[in-house]
Design an enzyme around this catalytic site. Structure first.
Site, PDB file in Angstrom:
ATOM      1  N   TYR A 251      50.924  32.663   2.621  1.00 24.86           N
ATOM      2  CA  TYR A 251      51.826  32.939   1.500  1.00 24.86           C
ATOM      3  C   TYR A 251      52.005  31.803   0.509  1.00 24.86           C
ATOM      4  CZ  TYR A 251      55.351  30.987   4.734  1.00 24.86           C
ATOM      5  OH  TYR A 251      56.045  30.209   5.607  1.00 24.86           O
TER       6      TYR A 251
ATOM      7  N   GLU B 270      28.459  47.274  18.257  1.00 28.38           N
ATOM      8  CA  GLU B 270      27.448  46.509  17.553  1.00 28.38           C
ATOM      9  C   GLU B 270      27.897  45.054  17.382  1.00 28.38           C
ATOM     10  OE1 GLU B 270      25.082  47.989  13.730  1.00 28.38           O
ATOM     11  OE2 GLU B 270      26.317  49.463  14.794  1.00 28.38           O
ATOM     12  N   TYR B 271      29.184  44.905  17.074  1.00 30.70           N
ATOM     13  CA  TYR B 271      29.745  43.572  16.907  1.00 30.70           C
ATOM     14  C   TYR B 271      29.629  42.792  18.222  1.00 30.70           C
ATOM     15  CZ  TYR B 271      33.154  39.896  16.036  1.00 30.70           C
ATOM     16  OH  TYR B 271      33.766  38.684  15.900  1.00 30.70           O
TER      17      TYR B 271
ATOM     18  N   ARG C 112      56.396  24.875  11.932  1.00 32.11           N
ATOM     19  CA  ARG C 112      57.302  24.312  10.954  1.00 32.11           C
ATOM     20  C   ARG C 112      58.096  23.144  11.534  1.00 32.11           C
ATOM     21  NH1 ARG C 112      61.947  25.305   7.341  1.00 32.11           N
ATOM     22  NH2 ARG C 112      63.367  25.680   9.050  1.00 32.11           N
TER      23      ARG C 112
ATOM     24  N   GLU D  83      57.130  39.728  -2.246  1.00 29.40           N
ATOM     25  CA  GLU D  83      56.344  39.758  -1.004  1.00 29.40           C
ATOM     26  C   GLU D  83      57.234  40.245   0.116  1.00 29.40           C
ATOM     27  OE1 GLU D  83      54.922  35.760  -0.367  1.00 29.40           O
ATOM     28  OE2 GLU D  83      53.837  35.746  -2.266  1.00 29.40           O
TER      29      GLU D  83
ATOM     30  N   CYS E  37      61.850  61.994  44.245  1.00 28.93           N
ATOM     31  CA  CYS E  37      61.283  62.527  45.486  1.00 28.93           C
ATOM     32  C   CYS E  37      62.245  62.437  46.664  1.00 28.93           C
ATOM     33  CB  CYS E  37      59.987  61.813  45.826  1.00 28.93           C
ATOM     34  SG  CYS E  37      60.239  60.094  46.297  1.00 28.93           S
TER      35      CYS E  37
ATOM     36  N   LYS F 176      67.376  40.209   2.081  1.00 25.51           N
ATOM     37  CA  LYS F 176      67.224  40.763   3.426  1.00 25.51           C
ATOM     38  C   LYS F 176      67.499  42.265   3.482  1.00 25.51           C
ATOM     39  CE  LYS F 176      66.585  37.636   6.597  1.00 25.51           C
ATOM     40  NZ  LYS F 176      67.586  36.982   7.240  1.00 25.51           N
TER      41      LYS F 176
ATOM     42  N   LYS G  89      59.047  39.710   3.603  1.00 22.54           N
ATOM     43  CA  LYS G  89      59.428  38.568   4.432  1.00 22.54           C
ATOM     44  C   LYS G  89      59.090  38.957   5.860  1.00 22.54           C
ATOM     45  CE  LYS G  89      62.963  35.188   5.329  1.00 22.54           C
ATOM     46  NZ  LYS G  89      62.912  35.211   6.790  1.00 22.54           N
TER      47      LYS G  89
ATOM     48  N   LYS H 232      59.637  35.380  -5.576  1.00 19.61           N
ATOM     49  CA  LYS H 232      59.223  34.042  -5.988  1.00 19.61           C
ATOM     50  C   LYS H 232      59.019  34.004  -7.500  1.00 19.61           C
ATOM     51  CE  LYS H 232      56.911  33.296  -1.600  1.00 19.61           C
ATOM     52  NZ  LYS H 232      55.668  33.128  -0.848  1.00 19.61           N
TER      53      LYS H 232
ATOM     54  N   CYS I  97      55.258  59.503  45.517  1.00 21.35           N
ATOM     55  CA  CYS I  97      56.264  60.096  44.625  1.00 21.35           C
ATOM     56  C   CYS I  97      55.555  60.739  43.420  1.00 21.35           C
ATOM     57  CB  CYS I  97      57.213  58.986  44.179  1.00 21.35           C
ATOM     58  SG  CYS I  97      58.513  59.539  43.074  1.00 21.35           S
TER      59      CYS I  97
ATOM     60  N   CYS J 247      61.238  52.947  44.131  1.00 22.99           N
ATOM     61  CA  CYS J 247      61.096  54.052  45.066  1.00 22.99           C
ATOM     62  C   CYS J 247      60.031  53.614  46.079  1.00 22.99           C
ATOM     63  CB  CYS J 247      60.630  55.298  44.323  1.00 22.99           C
ATOM     64  SG  CYS J 247      59.997  56.572  45.397  1.00 22.99           S
TER      65      CYS J 247
ATOM     66  N   SER K 219      62.738  26.129   3.987  1.00 26.21           N
ATOM     67  CA  SER K 219      63.113  27.481   4.389  1.00 26.21           C
ATOM     68  C   SER K 219      63.586  28.216   3.133  1.00 26.21           C
ATOM     69  CB  SER K 219      64.139  27.434   5.517  1.00 26.21           C
ATOM     70  OG  SER K 219      65.410  27.254   4.997  1.00 26.21           O
TER      71      SER K 219
ATOM     72  N   CYS L 153      65.476  58.037  45.863  1.00 26.75           N
ATOM     73  CA  CYS L 153      64.763  58.193  44.600  1.00 26.75           C
ATOM     74  C   CYS L 153      65.164  59.521  43.958  1.00 26.75           C
ATOM     75  CB  CYS L 153      63.258  58.171  44.854  1.00 26.75           C
ATOM     76  SG  CYS L 153      62.293  58.689  43.428  1.00 26.75           S
TER      77      CYS L 153
ATOM     78  N   ASP M  27      58.573  38.797   9.739  1.00 27.12           N
ATOM     79  CA  ASP M  27      59.331  38.197  10.819  1.00 27.12           C
ATOM     80  C   ASP M  27      58.386  37.620  11.867  1.00 27.12           C
ATOM     81  OD1 ASP M  27      61.734  37.508  11.713  1.00 27.12           O
ATOM     82  OD2 ASP M  27      62.314  39.483  12.461  1.00 27.12           O
TER      83      ASP M  27
HETATM   84  S1  IVH Z   1      57.725  31.403   1.275  1.00 22.71           S
HETATM   85  C1  IVH Z   1      59.430  27.517   0.105  1.00 22.71           C
HETATM   86  N1  IVH Z   1      56.941  33.858   1.796  1.00 22.71           N
HETATM   87  O1  IVH Z   1      60.598  32.892   5.968  1.00 22.71           O
HETATM   88  C2  IVH Z   1      59.091  28.902   0.455  1.00 22.71           C
HETATM   89  N2  IVH Z   1      58.153  32.682   3.459  1.00 22.71           N
HETATM   90  O2  IVH Z   1      63.352  31.805   5.842  1.00 22.71           O
HETATM   91  C3  IVH Z   1      58.885  29.040   1.879  1.00 22.71           C
HETATM   92  N3  IVH Z   1      58.490  33.925   5.529  1.00 22.71           N
HETATM   93  O3  IVH Z   1      59.943  29.592   6.889  1.00 22.71           O
HETATM   94  C4  IVH Z   1      58.383  30.233   2.394  1.00 22.71           C
HETATM   95  N4  IVH Z   1      57.427  35.743   4.908  1.00 22.71           N
HETATM   96  O4  IVH Z   1      58.356  31.384   7.746  1.00 22.71           O
HETATM   97  C5  IVH Z   1      57.588  32.767   2.251  1.00 22.71           C
HETATM   98  N5  IVH Z   1      56.175  36.015   2.124  1.00 22.71           N
HETATM   99  C6  IVH Z   1      56.810  34.934   2.587  1.00 22.71           C
HETATM  100  C7  IVH Z   1      57.383  34.878   3.879  1.00 22.71           C
HETATM  101  C8  IVH Z   1      58.045  33.722   4.273  1.00 22.71           C
HETATM  102  C9  IVH Z   1      58.089  35.150   5.885  1.00 22.71           C
HETATM  103  C10 IVH Z   1      59.282  33.012   6.390  1.00 22.71           C
HETATM  104  C11 IVH Z   1      58.747  31.619   6.430  1.00 22.71           C
HETATM  105  C12 IVH Z   1      59.902  30.713   6.098  1.00 22.71           C
HETATM  106  C13 IVH Z   1      61.059  31.602   6.337  1.00 22.71           C
HETATM  107  C14 IVH Z   1      62.212  31.181   5.466  1.00 22.71           C
END
Ligand code: IVH
Length: 682
Positions: free
Chosen positions: A226, A37-38, A138, A115, A422, A315, A117, A291, A442, A437, A84, A419, A119
């Site tokens: 975020y 539908e979309y 960034r 929150e 086979c 971490k 983090k 935070k 095969c 192969c 960062s 192979c 990747d």
């Molecule tokens: S806050 C000043 N929240 O982690 C605060 N960062 O190592 C800056 N990242 O460059 C970021 N999840 O790309 C924040 N829930 C989250 C995040 C997050 C991933 C990344 C972000 C930042 C890096 C810092």
């Protein structure tokens, strides 16, 4: 003919409707209508926009397909540096951070937001007058790359925000590739013989930093916002949590796993929960971010160097383990590749027992100097298949043995490598890292080709999965893809198969029948031609319109296509030279599988009937060039804003034309938006 006003109204309504469904699907993850539908709505809108280009606007939901490629990214200066985060790796370190923070705040009451983090990679999005204006990486924190065109292809990033919003604001977030998308992308790359991405982060970075946004558009990237970086003329909420709620209300995608946490013990609890559950997430997270919730306190804490003092990343431990590499086995893939894999002494990594891991290819094994008998580091990333990272050389005892694929498959009687499935000859095309192969018949290859043919992204024949394709092949009912379309003559035998009820047979036969009308690109992909993934298949379908035309094309003609190199060209010509493949195609044709595009090539859309007026300086090209491009696409340019003007394009330091346009209600475009309008006209 419908009146222009009526058309404009319909277009407007369709956009509102589609945007709403987009939001439900991509942001809330809770669609209300089916994909079909979309698609129907999108197609309807596209048809109208093609027919009435004067109503095409850059913020139309049809404009997510990616603009024309660029040669290099521009630079964007961040309004505010992108910071960062400091890291901690244990509860002790977290508590030390907490104690420091408490001291610095001298007894002020505060709580936290926890929150994930994620990747991925950080991006900053600016909105001007409610419209997405720029998007940047960034970079060095002060300057990033202008990846606006690429970010525009991410459907969870809104093009425009309605309602009362600051005239200019910036949000920040993490762009990522969900695990499922990552696995799929790597499978595709493996099929095309392209190097694999090591992890979803690299894949996301590689996808977002594409000079060709059309490639980015095909990668299922997503975003979680975020933070609010900056907002002009706005009294922002008092806490980070409320700010996120506010951004959510504007239509931004905010991670639903964020939590308000009181006291450091709750932070530890949040961490523990997700450390255990991280594998169940649809994205990869390498820790949590804690935070301080109160924004005034965040301000008071400030930053040191490039790191804020009000937030910290806690971490997760890497999901790695060490074990012995007992043996290197070899499996044969769909296109005949020999894929070495590690047979391991079973080891528990992050709660999962691992007995096997991938080793990619022989070059990779050699580069990492992995030997049979080594103690190796294994890692479980988001993928299903764990990988061997490398050997622990310090633990070598002397009995380890280097691996040679050719020796491994060497057959003494025949005096040559064969192979393992086979017994046929082994080949290694020049310049490739994989051995193959040589026998296309095969058995494992044949069976996997059928499995590939019916798979979702190929002919999408529901009901025939891995097991059934293996069974059908084994019983001789389906020797190749074309045989599927003749199964209806073999209902008796089908019913004789284990666990096959009448109803499932009917369903499968219906699904096969329905697949006859798939787009050409799907058919090309489904054939399983070596090195042809979905993207290349789409290119080929676009260029050739029919399988016959593709089959007759010379190597040189193929190479003349921008994204097709000699390797792909050779593979295509070799495929169509093979008698068995030609035979499959003939039987597909006889069964009435569509082997050509439905309609002739879509007409090139033009800007005819669209009048532009430009004001201010443009950054990307001189004004004359912009005017020339507009004209080349059939548009016109005017000196002054009048009733006839469709768009006023506003550069830096606009003149009085802007005021006039605002007065007259003329649609205003920024430079990016103009580029999109021009770039999408291919
Ligand atoms: S806050 C000043 N929240 O982690 C605060 N960062 O190592 C800056 N990242 O460059 C970021 N999840 O790309 C924040 N829930 C989250 C995040 C997050 C991933 C990344 C972000 C930042 C890096 C810092």
């Amino acid at each position: 003919m419908a009146s222009l006003d009526a058309v404009k109204k319909t277009i407007g309504q369709l956009r509102v409707e589609i945007n709403h469904h987009n939001y439900r699907y991509y942001v809330l993850d809770s669609p209300k209508i089916s994909d079909t539908e979309y698609d129907r709505l999108i197609r309807k809108l596209k048809r109208l926009e093609d027919q009435y280009p004067q109503f095409l606007t850059p913020d139309s939901p049809t404009q997510r397909i990616g603009a024309a490629p660029v040669e290099a990214f521009g630079v964007i200066e961040h309004l505010w540096p992108l910071l960062s985060l400091g890291n901690v790796f244990s509860k002790e370190e977290l508590l030390a951070w907490y104690t420091r923070t408490t001291k610095l705040l001298g007894g002020a009451q505060f709580n936290f937001v926890g929150e994930h983090k994620i990747d991925g990679l950080a991006v900053a999005l600016t909105y001007v007058n409610g419209q997405l204006a720029t998007g940047a990486t960034r970079g060095d924190g002060l300057h990033g790359e202008d990846i606006t065109q690429n970010l525009r292809t991410i459907r969870s990033i809104p093009f425009s925000i309605s309602g009362e919003v600051p005239p200019r604001f910036e949000v920040r977030g993490e762009v990522f590739l969900p695990r499922a998308g990552f696995t799929k992308l790597n499978q595709e790359r493996a099929a095309e013989g392209q190097p694999l991405f090591a992890n979803p982060r690299n894949a996301a970075a590689g996808s977002i930093r594409q000079l060709d946004p059309r490639i980015t558009a095909r990668r299922p990237l997503d975003i979680y916002i975020y933070m609010l970086g900056y907002a002009e003329n706005k009294t922002t909420p008092e806490t980070h949590w409320e700010t996120m709620e506010y951004l959510k209300s504007l239509g931004f995608k905010v991670n639903p796993n964020n939590r308000r946490l009181t006291g450091i013990e709750q932070v530890v609890e949040y961490y523990r929960t997700w450390e255990k559950e991280r594998e169940s997430l649809r994205y990869e997270a390498d820790g949590i971010v804690v935070k301080v919730n109160q924004l005034n306190l965040q301000k008071r804490l400030g930053d040191i160097g490039r790191e804020p003092r009000w937030a910290i990343a806690y971490k997760f431990p890497a999901v790695q383990g060490t074990t012995r590499l007992l043996k290197i086995g070899i499996s044969v893939g769909r296109t005949g590749t020999f894929n070495p894999y590690a047979v391991l002494e079973p080891v528990s990594v992050g709660g999962v027992t691992i007995k096997q891991a991938t080793l990619h290819n022989e070059d990779d094994i050699r580069r990492k100097d992995i030997r049979i008998g080594d103690t190796v580091i294994v890692q479980r990333a988001g993928e299903v298949i764990p990988e061997v990272i490398g050997p622990v050389k310090s633990q070598r005892r002397g009995g380890e043995r280097e691996f040679s694929l050719l020796e491994e498959v060497f057959n003494k009687e025949k005096g040559q490598p064969v192979c393992p499935v086979c017994g046929d000859e082994v080949v290694k095309p020049e310049g490739e890292v994989m051995y193959y192969c040589a026998n296309t018949a095969c058995p494992t290859q044949a069976q996997q080709r059928i499995e590939h043919f019916v798979s979702r992204r190929a002919m999408d024949i529901r009901g025939i999965g891995e097991n059934l394709s293996a069974l059908l092949h084994e019983k001789g009912l389906v020797r190749d893809a074309a045989d599927l379309y003749y199964l209806k003559d073999k209902q008796e035998q089908l019913l004789g198969l284990e666990k096959m009820a009448k109803k499932s047979v009917t369903n499968i036969l219906n699904a096969i029948e329905q697949s006859k009308d798939r787009p050409l690109s799907r058919v090309i992909f489904a054939l399983g031609i070596r090195h042809i993934g979905e993207e290349t298949a789409e290119t080929l379908a676009r260029e050739f319109h029919s399988l016959d035309e593709l089959a007759e094309t010379s190597r040189e003609q193929l190479i003349s296509i921008l994204t097709i190199g000699p390797k792909i060209a050779d593979s295509i010509t070799a495929f169509f030279r093979q008698a068995e493949n030609r035979d499959i195609i003939e039987r597909l044709r006889k069964a009435k599988v569509r082997l050509a595009e439905k309609a002739a090539k879509a007409k090139v859309r033009t800007l005819s009937g669209v009048e532009f007026v430009l004001t201010g300086t443009l950054n990307t090209f001189p004004r004359q060039e912009a005017e020339a491009k507009i004209k080349a696409l059939g548009g016109t340019t005017g000196k002054n804003v009048t009733q006839k003007t469709t768009y006023l394009v506003v550069g830096v330091d606009p003149g009085s034309k802007l005021t006039k346009a605002q007065h007259m209600g003329t649609k205003i475009l920024n430079e990016t938006e103009l580029l999109i309008l021009l770039g999408n006209k291919r």
